[in-house]
Design a protein around this motif. Structure first.
Motif, PDB file in Angstrom:
ATOM      1  N   TYR A 221       0.817  -1.213   0.000  1.00  0.00           N
ATOM      2  CA  TYR A 221       0.000   0.000   0.000  1.00  0.00           C
ATOM      3  C   TYR A 221       0.855   1.270   0.000  1.00  0.00           C
ATOM      4  CZ  TYR A 221      -4.284  -2.602   0.886  1.00  0.00           C
ATOM      5  OH  TYR A 221      -5.357  -3.446   0.780  1.00  0.00           O
ATOM      6  N   LEU A 222       1.994   1.223   0.664  1.00  0.00           N
ATOM      7  CA  LEU A 222       2.810   2.429   0.808  1.00  0.00           C
ATOM      8  C   LEU A 222       3.522   2.825  -0.480  1.00  0.00           C
ATOM      9  CD1 LEU A 222       4.286   1.790   4.357  1.00  0.00           C
ATOM     10  CD2 LEU A 222       2.300   3.143   3.716  1.00  0.00           C
ATOM     11  N   GLY A 223       3.423   2.005  -1.502  1.00  0.00           N
ATOM     12  CA  GLY A 223       4.010   2.339  -2.794  1.00  0.00           C
ATOM     13  C   GLY A 223       2.986   2.860  -3.791  1.00  0.00           C
ATOM     14  N   LYS A 224       1.721   2.845  -3.418  1.00  0.00           N
ATOM     15  CA  LYS A 224       0.657   3.278  -4.333  1.00  0.00           C
ATOM     16  C   LYS A 224       0.384   4.770  -4.168  1.00  0.00           C
ATOM     17  CE  LYS A 224      -1.588  -1.217  -4.240  1.00  0.00           C
ATOM     18  NZ  LYS A 224      -2.799  -1.968  -3.884  1.00  0.00           N
ATOM     19  N   PRO A 225       0.439   5.528  -5.272  1.00  0.00           N
ATOM     20  CA  PRO A 225       0.188   6.973  -5.180  1.00  0.00           C
ATOM     21  C   PRO A 225      -1.196   7.315  -4.626  1.00  0.00           C
ATOM     22  CG  PRO A 225       1.131   6.414  -7.312  1.00  0.00           C
ATOM     23  CD  PRO A 225       0.834   5.123  -6.621  1.00  0.00           C
ATOM     24  N   ALA A 226      -2.203   6.514  -4.946  1.00  0.00           N
ATOM     25  CA  ALA A 226      -3.557   6.794  -4.440  1.00  0.00           C
ATOM     26  C   ALA A 226      -3.596   6.688  -2.917  1.00  0.00           C
ATOM     27  CB  ALA A 226      -4.562   5.826  -5.062  1.00  0.00           C
ATOM     28  N   PHE A 227      -2.889   5.704  -2.367  1.00  0.00           N
ATOM     29  CA  PHE A 227      -2.862   5.543  -0.916  1.00  0.00           C
ATOM     30  C   PHE A 227      -2.091   6.690  -0.263  1.00  0.00           C
ATOM     31  CE2 PHE A 227      -1.269   3.760   3.091  1.00  0.00           C
ATOM     32  CZ  PHE A 227      -2.465   3.353   3.651  1.00  0.00           C
ATOM     33  N   LEU A 228      -0.997   7.118  -0.886  1.00  0.00           N
ATOM     34  CA  LEU A 228      -0.224   8.237  -0.345  1.00  0.00           C
ATOM     35  C   LEU A 228      -1.042   9.532  -0.370  1.00  0.00           C
ATOM     36  CD1 LEU A 228       3.282   7.445  -1.854  1.00  0.00           C
ATOM     37  CD2 LEU A 228       2.428   6.950   0.448  1.00  0.00           C
ATOM     38  N   ASN A 229      -1.858   9.700  -1.415  1.00  0.00           N
ATOM     39  CA  ASN A 229      -2.755  10.864  -1.458  1.00  0.00           C
ATOM     40  C   ASN A 229      -3.796  10.785  -0.343  1.00  0.00           C
ATOM     41  OD1 ASN A 229      -1.489  12.102  -3.592  1.00  0.00           O
ATOM     42  ND2 ASN A 229      -2.798  11.135  -5.126  1.00  0.00           N
TER      43      ASN A 229
ATOM     44  N   PHE B  46      11.226   6.806   5.679  1.00  0.00           N
ATOM     45  CA  PHE B  46      10.464   6.102   6.713  1.00  0.00           C
ATOM     46  C   PHE B  46       9.670   4.948   6.101  1.00  0.00           C
ATOM     47  CE2 PHE B  46       6.725   5.551   9.481  1.00  0.00           C
ATOM     48  CZ  PHE B  46       7.363   5.283  10.677  1.00  0.00           C
ATOM     49  N   ARG B  47       9.032   5.193   4.970  1.00  0.00           N
ATOM     50  CA  ARG B  47       8.246   4.133   4.324  1.00  0.00           C
ATOM     51  C   ARG B  47       9.130   2.957   3.930  1.00  0.00           C
ATOM     52  NH1 ARG B  47       5.841   8.610   1.453  1.00  0.00           N
ATOM     53  NH2 ARG B  47       7.028   7.991  -0.377  1.00  0.00           N
ATOM     54  N   SER B  48      10.337   3.239   3.466  1.00  0.00           N
ATOM     55  CA  SER B  48      11.223   2.141   3.066  1.00  0.00           C
ATOM     56  C   SER B  48      11.733   1.357   4.273  1.00  0.00           C
ATOM     57  CB  SER B  48      12.395   2.668   2.243  1.00  0.00           C
ATOM     58  OG  SER B  48      13.216   3.502   3.033  1.00  0.00           O
ATOM     59  N   ARG B  49      11.926   2.028   5.393  1.00  0.00           N
ATOM     60  CA  ARG B  49      12.421   1.350   6.598  1.00  0.00           C
ATOM     61  C   ARG B  49      11.366   0.452   7.235  1.00  0.00           C
ATOM     62  NH1 ARG B  49      16.490   3.666   9.842  1.00  0.00           N
ATOM     63  NH2 ARG B  49      16.465   1.581  10.714  1.00  0.00           N
ATOM     64  N   LEU B  50      10.096   0.653   6.899  1.00  0.00           N
ATOM     65  CA  LEU B  50       9.033  -0.150   7.502  1.00  0.00           C
ATOM     66  C   LEU B  50       9.096  -1.619   7.088  1.00  0.00           C
ATOM     67  CD1 LEU B  50       6.014   2.306   7.355  1.00  0.00           C
ATOM     68  CD2 LEU B  50       7.319   1.595   9.353  1.00  0.00           C
ATOM     69  N   GLY B  51       9.884  -1.953   6.086  1.00  0.00           N
ATOM     70  CA  GLY B  51      10.058  -3.345   5.692  1.00  0.00           C
ATOM     71  C   GLY B  51      11.027  -4.091   6.590  1.00  0.00           C
ATOM     72  N   ASP B  52      11.803  -3.375   7.377  1.00  0.00           N
ATOM     73  CA  ASP B  52      12.801  -3.974   8.264  1.00  0.00           C
ATOM     74  C   ASP B  52      12.162  -4.275   9.617  1.00  0.00           C
ATOM     75  OD1 ASP B  52      15.068  -4.701   9.669  1.00  0.00           O
ATOM     76  OD2 ASP B  52      15.885  -2.666   9.770  1.00  0.00           O
ATOM     77  N   MET B  53      12.109  -5.556   9.972  1.00  0.00           N
ATOM     78  CA  MET B  53      11.469  -5.945  11.235  1.00  0.00           C
ATOM     79  C   MET B  53      12.252  -5.424  12.440  1.00  0.00           C
ATOM     80  SD  MET B  53       8.696  -7.193  11.922  1.00  0.00           S
ATOM     81  CE  MET B  53       7.900  -7.403  13.468  1.00  0.00           C
ATOM     82  N   GLY B  54      13.559  -5.256  12.301  1.00  0.00           N
ATOM     83  CA  GLY B  54      14.353  -4.673  13.388  1.00  0.00           C
ATOM     84  C   GLY B  54      13.936  -3.239  13.663  1.00  0.00           C
TER      85      GLY B  54
END
Length: 180
Positions: free
Chosen positions: A57-65, A99-107
Motif C-alpha cells: 500500500y505504501l508504494g501506491k500513489p492513491a494511498f499516499l494521497n 520512513f516508508r522504506s524502513r518499515l520493511g525492516d522488522m528490526g
C-alpha cells in the motif's frame, strides 16, 4: 464486501423523547467519520505499518494521497477524538520515503515498538512528584562564612602539591575531609 462499522442510534433527548432519525447523508458522514478515525488510529501501531508496507500500500500513489488527505485530523475539531496521538506522528513520518522504506525492516519495527512502550511507561499526566532528596537537609552546611573563617585558597597557577593546609571547622576540630 466490507462490513460497515456499527453505528449507534442517536442518544435520547434530556426529556426522554425520541431523537429524530438521522438523514441518509448524516448517516453516511458518520460512517465515514468513524471509518477514518479507526484507520488513522491504526497507524499508531508499528506492526500495522509494517503490514501496510508488506502488502504494498505504501508504494501506491492513491494511498499516499489518502494519507495526505487525512492530515485534517490535526485540526482541533477532529484531534479531540483521537485516543492514540502517536498516529499523528506516524502520519507525518509516512509522508517521507525513507520512513516508508524502513518499515520493511522488522528490526526497525521492533525498535519503534520499544521506543513507544518506553514512552508510555514513563509518560505522566500530572506534574511529577517532588524528589524526596530535595526536601532533606543538605549534607553540607549552606551557612555563610564569617569574615575570619574565609578559606585559604591558592591563587591560580600556584603549586599546592604536597602543601595541604588544614582548616578548622566551625566547631574548632580539624577534620580529615577539610584539608585543602
Amino acid at each position: 464486501m466490507q462490513a460497515l462499522p456499527t453505528i449507534l442510534p442517536p442518544p435520547p433527548l434530556p426529556d426522554d423523547s425520541e431523537a429524530p432519525a438521522r438523514t441518509p447523508e448524516k448517516h453516511a458522514n458518520l460512517v465515514r467519520f468513524q471509518s477514518e478515525l479507526e484507520f488513522i488510529q491504526c497507524l499508531a501501531h508499528p506492526q500495522y505499518l509494517h503490514e501496510l508496507h508488506i502488502q504494498g500500500y505504501l508504494g501506491k500513489p492513491a494511498f499516499l494521497n489518502y494519507l495526505k488527505y487525512l492530515e485534517y485530523w490535526r485540526e482541533p475539531q477532529y484531534v479531540r477524538f483521537i485516543i492514540y496521538p502517536t498516529c499523528l506522528v506516524y502520519l507525518t513520518l509516512l509522508q517521507t520515503e525513507l520512513f516508508r522504506s524502513r518499515l520493511g525492516d522488522m528490526g526497525f519495527i521492533t525498535e519503534l515498538m520499544r521506543v513507544g512502550s518506553r514512552h508510555h511507561a514513563t509518560w505522566r499526566v500530572g506534574k511529577p512528584a517532588e524528589d524526596k532528596q530535595s526536601e532533606e537537609k543538605p549534607a553540607v552546611s549552606m551557612a555563610p562564612l564569617d569574615d575570619d573563617e574565609e578559606e585559604d585558597e591558592p591563587e591560580r597557577g600556584q603549586e599546592t602539591k604536597g602543601k595541604r593546609k588544614k582548616k578548622k571547622s566551625r566547631s574548632g576540630n580539624v577534620g580529615a575531609g577539610q584539608a585543602l
